[in-house]
Design a protein around this motif. Sequence first.
Motif, PDB file in Angstrom:
ATOM      1  N   ARG A  33     -15.684  -5.047  -0.201  1.00 17.39           N
ATOM      2  CA  ARG A  33     -15.647  -6.166   0.736  1.00 17.39           C
ATOM      3  C   ARG A  33     -16.700  -5.993   1.832  1.00 17.39           C
ATOM      4  N   GLY A  34     -17.400  -7.081   2.143  1.00 17.46           N
ATOM      5  CA  GLY A  34     -18.359  -7.067   3.233  1.00 17.46           C
ATOM      6  C   GLY A  34     -19.688  -6.416   2.922  1.00 17.46           C
ATOM      7  N   THR A  35     -19.954  -6.145   1.635  1.00 14.56           N
ATOM      8  CA  THR A  35     -21.219  -5.520   1.240  1.00 14.56           C
ATOM      9  C   THR A  35     -22.104  -6.494   0.477  1.00 14.56           C
ATOM     10  N   ILE A  36     -23.380  -6.154   0.400  1.00 20.14           N
ATOM     11  CA  ILE A  36     -24.303  -6.824  -0.515  1.00 20.14           C
ATOM     12  C   ILE A  36     -24.515  -5.863  -1.679  1.00 20.14           C
ATOM     13  N   HIS A  37     -24.064  -6.271  -2.839  1.00 30.11           N
ATOM     14  CA  HIS A  37     -24.049  -5.424  -4.028  1.00 30.11           C
ATOM     15  C   HIS A  37     -24.991  -6.037  -5.057  1.00 30.11           C
ATOM     16  N   ALA A  38     -25.970  -5.268  -5.499  1.00 25.48           N
ATOM     17  CA  ALA A  38     -26.958  -5.769  -6.467  1.00 25.48           C
ATOM     18  C   ALA A  38     -26.652  -5.227  -7.856  1.00 25.48           C
ATOM     19  N   LEU A  39     -26.831  -6.100  -8.844  1.00 17.95           N
ATOM     20  CA  LEU A  39     -26.678  -5.736 -10.252  1.00 17.95           C
ATOM     21  C   LEU A  39     -28.068  -5.836 -10.867  1.00 17.95           C
ATOM     22  N   ILE A  40     -28.619  -4.687 -11.297  1.00 22.03           N
ATOM     23  CA  ILE A  40     -29.991  -4.667 -11.791  1.00 22.03           C
ATOM     24  C   ILE A  40     -30.040  -3.955 -13.137  1.00 22.03           C
ATOM     25  N   GLY A  41     -31.213  -4.009 -13.759  1.00 23.44           N
ATOM     26  CA  GLY A  41     -31.428  -3.334 -15.030  1.00 23.44           C
ATOM     27  C   GLY A  41     -32.584  -3.969 -15.763  1.00 23.44           C
ATOM     28  N   ASN A  43     -34.761  -5.768 -18.925  1.00 20.84           N
ATOM     29  CA  ASN A  43     -34.427  -6.896 -19.785  1.00 20.84           C
ATOM     30  C   ASN A  43     -33.502  -6.442 -20.907  1.00 20.84           C
ATOM     31  N   GLY A  44     -32.490  -7.268 -21.181  1.00 20.49           N
ATOM     32  CA  GLY A  44     -31.541  -6.920 -22.219  1.00 20.49           C
ATOM     33  C   GLY A  44     -30.426  -6.011 -21.767  1.00 20.49           C
ATOM     34  N   ALA A  45     -30.335  -5.749 -20.462  1.00 17.92           N
ATOM     35  CA  ALA A  45     -29.337  -4.793 -19.970  1.00 17.92           C
ATOM     36  C   ALA A  45     -27.930  -5.368 -19.914  1.00 17.92           C
ATOM     37  N   GLY A  46     -27.799  -6.687 -19.966  1.00 20.14           N
ATOM     38  CA  GLY A  46     -26.484  -7.317 -19.899  1.00 20.14           C
ATOM     39  C   GLY A  46     -26.116  -7.868 -18.542  1.00 20.14           C
ATOM     40  N   LYS A  47     -27.090  -7.946 -17.621  1.00 20.27           N
ATOM     41  CA  LYS A  47     -26.809  -8.406 -16.251  1.00 20.27           C
ATOM     42  C   LYS A  47     -26.278  -9.833 -16.236  1.00 20.27           C
ATOM     43  N   SER A  48     -26.992 -10.732 -16.906  1.00 21.18           N
ATOM     44  CA  SER A  48     -26.589 -12.140 -16.872  1.00 21.18           C
ATOM     45  C   SER A  48     -25.246 -12.346 -17.556  1.00 21.18           C
ATOM     46  N   THR A  49     -25.020 -11.624 -18.647  1.00 20.14           N
ATOM     47  CA  THR A  49     -23.729 -11.738 -19.327  1.00 20.14           C
ATOM     48  C   THR A  49     -22.608 -11.252 -18.427  1.00 20.14           C
ATOM     49  N   CYS A  50     -22.814 -10.132 -17.758  1.00 22.29           N
ATOM     50  CA  CYS A  50     -21.813  -9.611 -16.817  1.00 22.29           C
ATOM     51  C   CYS A  50     -21.533 -10.628 -15.721  1.00 22.29           C
ATOM     52  N   PHE A  51     -22.587 -11.206 -15.180  1.00 23.87           N
ATOM     53  CA  PHE A  51     -22.457 -12.203 -14.128  1.00 23.87           C
ATOM     54  C   PHE A  51     -21.676 -13.413 -14.624  1.00 23.87           C
ATOM     55  N   ASN A  52     -21.981 -13.859 -15.840  1.00 22.20           N
ATOM     56  CA  ASN A  52     -21.290 -15.010 -16.412  1.00 22.20           C
ATOM     57  C   ASN A  52     -19.832 -14.705 -16.724  1.00 22.20           C
ATOM     58  N   LEU A  53     -19.515 -13.452 -17.008  1.00 19.50           N
ATOM     59  CA  LEU A  53     -18.121 -13.060 -17.199  1.00 19.50           C
ATOM     60  C   LEU A  53     -17.359 -13.102 -15.874  1.00 19.50           C
ATOM     61  N   ILE A  54     -17.961 -12.538 -14.837  1.00 21.48           N
ATOM     62  CA  ILE A  54     -17.290 -12.498 -13.532  1.00 21.48           C
ATOM     63  C   ILE A  54     -17.080 -13.903 -12.986  1.00 21.48           C
ATOM     64  N   VAL A 222     -26.737  -0.196 -11.813  1.00 26.29           N
ATOM     65  CA  VAL A 222     -27.793  -0.330 -12.818  1.00 26.29           C
ATOM     66  C   VAL A 222     -27.151  -0.364 -14.198  1.00 26.29           C
ATOM     67  N   LEU A 223     -27.483  -1.398 -14.972  1.00 33.67           N
ATOM     68  CA  LEU A 223     -26.982  -1.520 -16.333  1.00 33.67           C
ATOM     69  C   LEU A 223     -28.090  -1.216 -17.332  1.00 33.67           C
ATOM     70  N   GLN A 224     -27.689  -0.697 -18.483  1.00 34.35           N
ATOM     71  CA  GLN A 224     -28.588  -0.551 -19.620  1.00 34.35           C
ATOM     72  C   GLN A 224     -27.751  -0.717 -20.885  1.00 34.35           C
ATOM     73  N   HIS A 225     -28.243  -1.565 -21.792  1.00 38.98           N
ATOM     74  CA  HIS A 225     -27.526  -1.843 -23.039  1.00 38.98           C
ATOM     75  C   HIS A 225     -26.075  -2.243 -22.771  1.00 38.98           C
ATOM     76  N   GLY A 226     -25.860  -2.981 -21.683  1.00 42.23           N
ATOM     77  CA  GLY A 226     -24.533  -3.496 -21.384  1.00 42.23           C
ATOM     78  C   GLY A 226     -23.574  -2.512 -20.759  1.00 42.23           C
TER      79      GLY A 226
END
Length: 256
Positions: A33-41, A43-54, A222-226
């Motif tokens: 709570r109250g943080t800025i949290h970045a999801l990076i990785g 190409n192909g790491a699964g960032k957008s899929t994770c975001f779309n799940l959340i 940091v994500l890699q291969h999901g």
Amino acid sequence: MSQLNDVVIETRGLTKSFGGFIAVHHLDLQVRRGTIHALIGPNGAGKSTCFNLITKFHQPTAGQILYDGQDITRLSPARIARMGMVRSFQISAVFPHLSVLENVRVALQRTKGWSTQFWRHQSVLNVLNERALELLEDVGLAEFAQETAGSLSYGRKRALEFATTLALDPKVLLLDEPMAGMGGEDIDRIAKLIRRVADGRTVLMVEHNLNVVSELSDHITVLQHGALLAEGSYQQVSSDQRVIEAYLGTGDQGTS
């Protein structure tokens, strides 16, 4: 030591497969709570899929998603938006032929249940002007209130989208590549805006611009291969040899 109730978004064993391809694999994520949290990785790491799940644009194959301790795994995007978790640019389309002020006022109509009631008299809608102007002031667009939205620069259109998102008074703001397509001046403007609107809120963002990530983020996953590869501060993840190799030594293809 952070307490459990400091965790506003949590995933437990989150998994998403498309046929035989596993885009997100058993991901355990905690956003404080109250943080800025970045999801990076890479190409192909699964960032957008994770975001779309959340944000509930995909349903998981397995695992759980919790918001403020409540299981939201099967809830709709509209339901979680009403709970205070809003994906920026999800509901904040700019109407190019309306004024900047009118765009924000349309978003404010949603909070009153008036979003489809365009027959309402102008005098009724004018009661929303004060709050709309406050939101435009917050994003640095007050001087453009009477301009048509279509005449704004790209960066200012994105700032207007922030204003329409903030009209929903989100507790948690999810930003999907907020700097995409921007030049240096606009990146600086939007980075400052994110910092400003994050005051009192939680922000989870997917972002490719690592300079922005280093400037804004309190915590990075940091994500890699999901799967989770590394997490921590920017200094921690940027010096992690696994992260360096993932960015410089892979040519992943697939879901980003």
